[in-house]
Design an enzyme around this catalytic site. Structure first.
Site, PDB file in Angstrom:
ATOM      1  CG  ASP A 153      58.332  13.763  78.407  1.00 27.99           C
ATOM      2  OD1 ASP A 153      58.570  13.918  79.257  1.00 27.99           O
ATOM      3  OD2 ASP A 153      58.073  15.068  78.048  1.00 27.99           O
ATOM      4  CG  ASP A 208      59.676  10.685  82.372  1.00 30.02           C
ATOM      5  OD1 ASP A 208      60.089  11.908  83.056  1.00 30.02           O
ATOM      6  OD2 ASP A 208      58.813  11.468  81.546  1.00 30.02           O
ATOM      7  NE  ARG A 210      36.242  41.397  49.827  1.00 28.13           N
ATOM      8  CZ  ARG A 210      36.956  41.266  50.000  1.00 28.13           C
ATOM      9  NH1 ARG A 210      37.373  41.926  51.547  1.00 28.13           N
ATOM     10  NH2 ARG A 210      37.837  40.148  49.678  1.00 28.13           N
ATOM     11  N   GLY A 240      43.776  36.490  37.058  1.00 27.80           N
ATOM     12  CA  GLY A 240      43.924  37.074  38.144  1.00 27.80           C
ATOM     13  C   GLY A 240      45.002  36.122  38.451  1.00 27.80           C
ATOM     14  N   GLY A 241      45.764  36.482  40.220  1.00 29.57           N
ATOM     15  CA  GLY A 241      47.456  36.136  39.665  1.00 29.57           C
ATOM     16  C   GLY A 241      47.019  34.744  40.588  1.00 29.57           C
ATOM     17  CE  LYS A 247      43.385  46.296  48.612  1.00 36.52           C
ATOM     18  NZ  LYS A 247      44.890  44.867  48.326  1.00 36.52           N
ATOM     19  CB  VAL A 253      48.696  46.874  42.483  1.00 36.52           C
ATOM     20  CG1 VAL A 253      49.169  47.823  41.620  1.00 36.52           C
ATOM     21  CG2 VAL A 253      47.516  46.497  42.241  1.00 36.52           C
ATOM     22  CG  ASP A 272      42.546  33.292  50.793  1.00 38.62           C
ATOM     23  OD1 ASP A 272      43.298  34.075  51.505  1.00 38.62           O
ATOM     24  OD2 ASP A 272      42.431  35.042  49.762  1.00 38.62           O
ATOM     25  NE  ARG A 307      39.886  43.151  46.671  1.00 38.91           N
ATOM     26  CZ  ARG A 307      39.673  43.689  47.525  1.00 38.91           C
ATOM     27  NH1 ARG A 307      38.521  43.896  47.850  1.00 38.91           N
ATOM     28  NH2 ARG A 307      40.077  42.726  48.681  1.00 38.91           N
TER      29      ARG A 307
HETATM   30  C1  GDG Z   1      44.762  39.624  48.279  1.00 40.38           C
HETATM   31  C2  GDG Z   1      45.203  40.280  49.381  1.00 40.38           C
HETATM   32  C3  GDG Z   1      47.543  39.786  48.233  1.00 40.38           C
HETATM   33  C4  GDG Z   1      43.059  45.805  40.034  1.00 40.38           C
HETATM   34  N1  GDG Z   1      42.654  46.251  39.317  1.00 40.38           N
HETATM   35  C5  GDG Z   1      42.340  45.775  37.475  1.00 40.38           C
HETATM   36  C6  GDG Z   1      42.716  44.549  38.020  1.00 40.38           C
HETATM   37  N2  GDG Z   1      43.507  44.181  39.191  1.00 40.38           N
HETATM   38  C7  GDG Z   1      44.171  43.894  40.060  1.00 40.38           C
HETATM   39  C8  GDG Z   1      45.912  43.600  40.101  1.00 40.38           C
HETATM   40  C9  GDG Z   1      46.553  42.276  40.772  1.00 40.38           C
HETATM   41  C10 GDG Z   1      44.960  42.391  41.708  1.00 40.38           C
HETATM   42  O1  GDG Z   1      43.808  42.948  40.884  1.00 40.38           O
HETATM   43  C11 GDG Z   1      44.959  43.089  43.336  1.00 40.38           C
HETATM   44  O2  GDG Z   1      46.123  41.976  43.799  1.00 40.38           O
HETATM   45  P1  GDG Z   1      46.491  42.612  45.358  1.00 40.38           P
HETATM   46  O3  GDG Z   1      47.137  41.917  45.577  1.00 40.38           O
HETATM   47  O4  GDG Z   1      46.599  44.343  44.564  1.00 40.38           O
HETATM   48  O5  GDG Z   1      45.161  42.773  46.209  1.00 40.38           O
HETATM   49  P2  GDG Z   1      43.789  41.684  46.618  1.00 40.38           P
HETATM   50  O6  GDG Z   1      42.242  41.661  45.473  1.00 40.38           O
HETATM   51  O7  GDG Z   1      43.797  42.487  48.069  1.00 40.38           O
HETATM   52  O8  GDG Z   1      44.611  40.300  47.013  1.00 40.38           O
HETATM   53  C12 GDG Z   1      46.935  40.369  48.633  1.00 40.38           C
HETATM   54  C13 GDG Z   1      46.216  39.184  47.258  1.00 40.38           C
HETATM   55  O9  GDG Z   1      45.414  38.471  47.672  1.00 40.38           O
HETATM   56  C14 GDG Z   1      47.520  37.998  46.906  1.00 40.38           C
HETATM   57  O10 GDG Z   1      48.074  37.132  47.391  1.00 40.38           O
HETATM   58  O11 GDG Z   1      49.084  40.084  47.459  1.00 40.38           O
HETATM   59  O12 GDG Z   1      46.984  41.301  50.137  1.00 40.38           O
HETATM   60  O13 GDG Z   1      45.122  41.037  49.798  1.00 40.38           O
HETATM   61  O14 GDG Z   1      46.679  40.992  40.025  1.00 40.38           O
HETATM   62  O15 GDG Z   1      46.010  43.407  38.458  1.00 40.38           O
HETATM   63  N3  GDG Z   1      43.266  44.538  36.407  1.00 40.38           N
HETATM   64  C15 GDG Z   1      41.915  44.492  35.323  1.00 40.38           C
HETATM   65  N4  GDG Z   1      41.827  45.393  35.830  1.00 40.38           N
HETATM   66  C16 GDG Z   1      41.851  46.200  36.874  1.00 40.38           C
HETATM   67  O16 GDG Z   1      40.684  47.081  36.866  1.00 40.38           O
HETATM   68  N5  GDG Z   1      42.353  43.308  34.920  1.00 40.38           N
END
Ligand code: GDG
Length: 736
Positions: free
Chosen positions: A689, A508, A321, A29-30, A288, A387, A142, A283
C-alpha cells in the site's frame, strides 16, 4: 445526452397569486442568474422548494403550481409548516448558519430539528433521484443540503455530484462542537467535487476530513475508500455586465424617467452639493456586523466633527429570517442605534443615517451603488459578499472607495479596498476618513484594478469553471478505475494463477493485509487472515512471503504457527521456511547513537509520536499525533536528517505516517529480487500500500501482477481499494 441538474433550497422563481391565478416571478439573485445559464444549457432540471407552505395549498393548487414550474424546468420539493420550522428556520438557520459563522453562542442543538433536517434532505435527494439518470451530473448548493450528495451517491454511484458551499466552512475547532459533525461531513463527501469561495474554507474542510475520517489527502485530493474527491476554491462572481449596463442606463435617464429615489437623491445634492454618501447594504443578519458598523460611524462623526452635516450613511437592511429570535433582537438593536446616532449628531437639516428596513427594486439598488462615494462593508463573517462586487461593477466613473472587512471572503480578491477588522471601531472610523479624503486619481487607480478582476471572473466564468472541473474529476476517477481489479480482470488473473506451476506471492503487512492501528503493536493478525494465508500456503505450488517494514521479533511471534517466509525491516532480514534468520545485505547500526537523539527531540516536541527501534533502523511514528502539526514536524525532521544521512550511508524512508532511517542500499524491491533469484516462478504477484512497496512494483519483472492497495498514484499494474478487497482477492485465489 447526459444532463446537468441544479439542487438548491429555493427554486429560481417565487410564486405570487393575482386575480386568483398563480404567477411565477423570476429571482434576480446571483445564484439564480448564474445557474440558469448552466441548467438550461445542459437540459437539466432545477430541484428546490417554491417558498410556499404546502399545508396552505390544496392538491389542486399544488398541482397547478408544480405544472407552472415544470414548464420552466423546475421540479418542486414541498415543505410543510413543520418542515419550514425545523429544517429551514431550525437546523439550517439556527444551527448550521450560526456555527459556520462562528456565532457559537447562538447555536441551537435540537435533536428534533436534526431529525427533520435529515428527513427533508432525503426528500430533496429522492426528488433528484426521480429526475436524474446514471451518467448525469448534479450540482448541489449550500448549507441547507449538506446530506444530499451522499444520499444521491449511495443510490446512483454513476451520477457525478458537485457541491458548493456559499457560506464559510469553519475551523475544525468550531466544527467539532456539532454532535452531528460526522454525519454532515460524510454527507458532503458524497460529492466528487466540493467547492468553497476561498482557500481558507477549503483548508478548514480538509482539516476536518483528515481528523474525523482519517482519509489520506494529497494536496486537494481526498482519497476516500473507493473514490478520489477533489476540493477547490471558486470565488463566486456576479453578472458584471448587468450591473455596469444598468448603471449607465440609470444615469442616462431624463429627469422625468428617473425613479422617486433617484429624484430625491438629486434634490439632496442640489441643496447641498458637497454632501457625501456612505452606502451600507445587507440582509439584516448578525453575521453582517451592522451594529458595530453603526457604532463605528458614530465614532467617526465624533472624531471628525468637520464631517458632521456633510456625510450621510444610507443603510439598507433587508428583512431576513424574522421568525428567529436573534434576528428580532438584532432589529431592535439596529433601530435603537440608528435613533441614537441621529439623535446625537442630527439637526433639522441633517440626518446622519437614512435607514431603510425593506428590499428595494434592482433599479434603486443600482442608483444607490452609483450615487454613494463609499461602500462600507463590514461583516463579522461572510462567505463571499456580493454587494462589494456589485458596487465595483456599477462604478462607471471609476470613482468610489470600498471599506471592507477582512472577514469577508471577497477581501481576498480586493487588495485595493481599504481593509479593516470589523470589531475595531477606531480602525473603521480612520478608514472612513481615508476613504472620504482619497484623491480622485487614487480612487480611479484602485477601481481600475478591481473592475478588471471582477469583470473577468464573472458568475458565468465561475459556474463554467466548476462544471469543467467536475468533468476533470471524472477523468481522474477513471484513471483510477482503469487499474481496478474488476470481475473480468480478476478472471484473467485467476486463469494465469490456475495455469501456473510455481507461484511467488509477496504480501506487505500493515495497510495491505491488516488495517492501520493507532498503536502498531495492536495490529496482530486475526483468525480470518490466518485462514486466508493457511489456505494459500496449503497449495504446494505457492511460495508465500510476508514482506514488511516491521522488525523480525514481532513478525516471528505473530506468525509462529504459520509456515510462511518472512522478509523484515524492508529487506534487511529474511527467514525462509525451515531456515534461520539471515541478513540479505551487510549492514551495521553504528550510526544509531547519532540519529536517536534527533528523533527523541522530535518525540518531545510532538505529543503522540514515538520511536520504534528495529535491528537496523530507527522509526519515528506520528500516526497518533496531531495531523497538521506532525506534518510540519515530519518535514523539519527530514530536513534535519538529510544533512546527516549522506555521510553515514543511510536512507530516509517516508511511509504512511512514519519516517524511517535505515542503512542505504536496502529496499523491498532488492529483497524480493534476491528471494526469487535461484528459482523459476511462472506466476509472480506483489501487494502493498505505501511507497516502500513501490520498490517491489518497479523491480519485479514486467509480467508480475503488482497490486497497489488504495487510490494513490503507483507503478503497480493494478489497484485494490482496501484491506477488505485484498482479503477477498486472496480468499478467492486460495479457493482454487
Ligand atoms: C450568501 C452568503 C455569499 C440586497 N439588498 C437588496 C438586494 N440585495 C442583493 C444584493 C446581493 C445579495 O442580495 C446579497 O448577497 P451577499 O453575497 O452580499 O450576501 P448573502 O445574502 O448573505 O449570501 C454570502 C452569497 O451567499 C453568494 O454565495 O456571497 O457570503 O452569506 O446580490 O444585490 N437586491 C435587491 N434589493 C435589495 O434591497 N433587488
Amino acid at each position: 445526452m447526459p444532463k446537468l441538474h441544479i439542487v438548491a433550497n429555493r427554486l429560481p422563481y417565487s410564486i405570487s397569486k393575482q386575480d386568483n391565478e398563480y404567477q411565477l416571478i423570476e429571482s434576480v439573485g446571483g445564484l439564480a442568474t448564474g445557474m440558469k445559464s448552466v441548467y438550461t444549457e445542459y437540459g437539466g432540471k432545477w430541484i428546490g422548494w417554491s417558498g410556499l407552505n404546502s399545508d396552505d395549498l390544496n392538491p389542486k393548487e399544488a398541482a397547478e403550481i408544480d405544472a407552472l414550474l415544470e414548464e420552466k424546468g423546475c421540479a418542486t420539493v414541498p415543505l410543510s409548516e413543520n418542515d419550514i420550522l425545523e429544517y429551514y428556520e431550525g437546523f439550517s438557520n439556527k444551527t448550521i448558519w450560526p456555527l459556520f459563522h462562528y456565532f457559537t453562542q447562538y447555536v441551537d442543538y435540537s435533536p428534533e430539528n436534526w431529525e427533520t433536517y435529515k428527513r427533508v434532505n432525503q426528500r430533496f435527494a429522492d426528488r433528484v433521484l426521480d429526475v436524474c439518470e446514471e451518467g448525469d451530473t448534479v450540482w448541489v448548493h449550500d448549507y441547507q443540503l449538506l446530506l444530499v450528495p451522499e444520499m444521491i451517491k449511495s443510490k446512483k454511484p454513476g451520477v457525478t455530484v458537485g457541491f458548493f458551499l456559499h457560506i464559510p466552512f469553519p475551523s475544525y475547532e468550531v466544527f467539532r462542537i456539532l454532535p452531528w459533525r460526522m454525519e454532515l461531513l460524510s454527507g458532503m463527501l458524497g460529492a466528487d467535487l466540493l467547492g468553497f469561495h476561498i482557500y481558507d474554507y477549503e483548508r478548514h474542510f480538509i482539516s476536518s476530513v483528515r481528523r474525523l475520517h482519517g482519509y489520506e489527502i494529497n494536496f486537494n485530493q481526498i482519497h476516500a475508500e473507493e473514490r478520489i474527491i477533489k476540493v477547490d476554491a471558486y470565488p463566486m462572481g456576479i453578472d458584471y455586465d448587468k450591473f455596469s449596463k444598468a448603471s449607465t442606463a440609470v444615469m442616462q435617464k431624463t429627469i422625468h424617467e428617473r425613479s422617486d429615489l433617484h429624484k430625491e437623491l438629486e434634490k439632496y445634492f442640489m441643496v447641498s452639493p458637497d454632501r457625501r454618501l456612505i452606502l451600507s447594504i445587507d440582509r439584516l443578519d448578525y453575521s453582517k456586523g451592522i451594529p458595530q458598523r453603526l457604532k463605528a460611524f458614530g465614532k467617526f462623526l465624533e472624531k471628525y466633527p468637520d464631517f458632521r452635516g456633510k456625510v450621510t450613511m444610507i443603510m439598507l437592511a433587508v428583512p431576513s429570517r424574522g421568525h428567529v429570535e436573534e434576528y428580532q433582537l438584532l432589529k431592535k438593536e439596529v433601530d435603537e442605534l440608528v435613533g441614537k446616532i441621529n439623535g446625537e449628531f442630527g439637526s433639522v437639516n441633517y440626518a446622519p443615517v437614512w435607514y431603510f428596513y425593506r428590499a428595494l427594486p434592482f433599479e434603486n439598488l443600482v442608483e444607490l451603488y452609483n450615487t454613494c462615494d463609499v461602500a462600507l462593508i463590514t461583516p463579522l463573517r461572510d462567505g463571499m459578499n456580493l454587494v462589494a462586487k456589485e458596487y465595483v461593477a456599477s462604478r462607471n466613473t471609476q470613482t468610489g472607495v470600498i471599506v471592507l472587512s477582512e472577514m469577508a471572503g471577497v477581501s481576498k480578491e480586493m487588495g485595493e479596498a481599504i481593509t479593516i477588522n470589523p470589531i475595531n471601531e477606531d480602525e473603521i472610523a480612520e478608514a472612513l476618513n481615508t476613504a472620504l479624503t482619497m484623491p480622485v486619481e487614487e480612487q480611479k487607480e484602485r477601481m481600475k484594478y478591481l473592475q478588471n478582476r471582477i469583470q473577468r471572473y464573472s458568475i458565468f466564468k465561475w459556474a463554467g469553471d466548476f462544471v469543467q472541473d467536475l468533468d476533470k474529476v471524472k477523468l481522474l476517477q477513471k484513471e483510477y478505475l482503469a487499474k481496478k481489479i474488476t470481475s473480468s480482470v480478476y478472471n484473467e488473473i485467476e486463469a494465469k494463477y490456475k495455469k501456473a506451476k510455481n507461484r511467488a506471492i509477496f504480501l506487505d503487512y500493515d495497510g495491505t493485509l491488516t488495517p492501520f492501528h493507532k498503536n502498531p503493536l495492536e495490529a496482530s493478525p486475526n483468525e480470518e487472515l490466518f485462514d486466508i494465508l493457511k489456505k494459500l500456503i496449503a497449495d504446494e505450488k505457492n511460495t508465500v512471503t510476508i514482506i514488511s517494514g516491521r522488525d523480525r521479533y514481532t513478525l516471528e511471534k505473530w506468525f509462529a504457527d504459520v509456515p510462511i517466509n518472512l522478509i523484515c525491516e524492508h529487506g534487511v532480514w529474511l527467514r525462509k521456511l525451515g531456515e534461520d534468520w539471515q541478513t540479505l545485505t551487510s549492514v551495521n547500526n553504528d550510526w544509531m547513537p547519532m540519529i536517536r537523539p534527533i528523533l527523541e527531540r522530535f518525540v518531545d516536541r510532538t505529543p503522540g509520536s514515538f520511536i520504534e527501534e528495529k535491528n537496523y533502523s530507527l522509526v519515528w511514528h506520528y500516526r497518533k499525533a496531531e495531523p497538521d502539526q506532525s506534518l510540519i514536524r515530519a518535514n523539519e525532521l527530514k530536513d534535519e536528517l538529510l544533512g546527516m544521512v549522506g555521510n553515514l550511508n543511510l536512507e530516509i524512508m517516508e511511509g504512511s505516517k512514519v519516517i524511517e532511517v535505515k542503512n542505504g542500499g536496502i529496499n523491498k524491491g532488492i529483497a524480493a529480487l534476491q528471494f526469487i533469484k535461484n528459482k523459476k516462478y511462472d506466476f509472480l504477484t506483489a501487494l502493498g500500500d505505501d511507497w516502500t512497496d513501490e520498490f517491489m512494483f518497479k523491480e519485479l519483472p514486467k509480467e508480475a501482477i503488482s497490486i497497489k492497495v488504495g487510490l494513490k498514484r503507483t507503478a503497480a499494474a493494478y489497484k485494490l481499494e482496501s484491506v477488505d478487497a485484498v482479503r477477498d482477492f486472496l480468499k478467492k485465489l486460495g479457493d482454487n
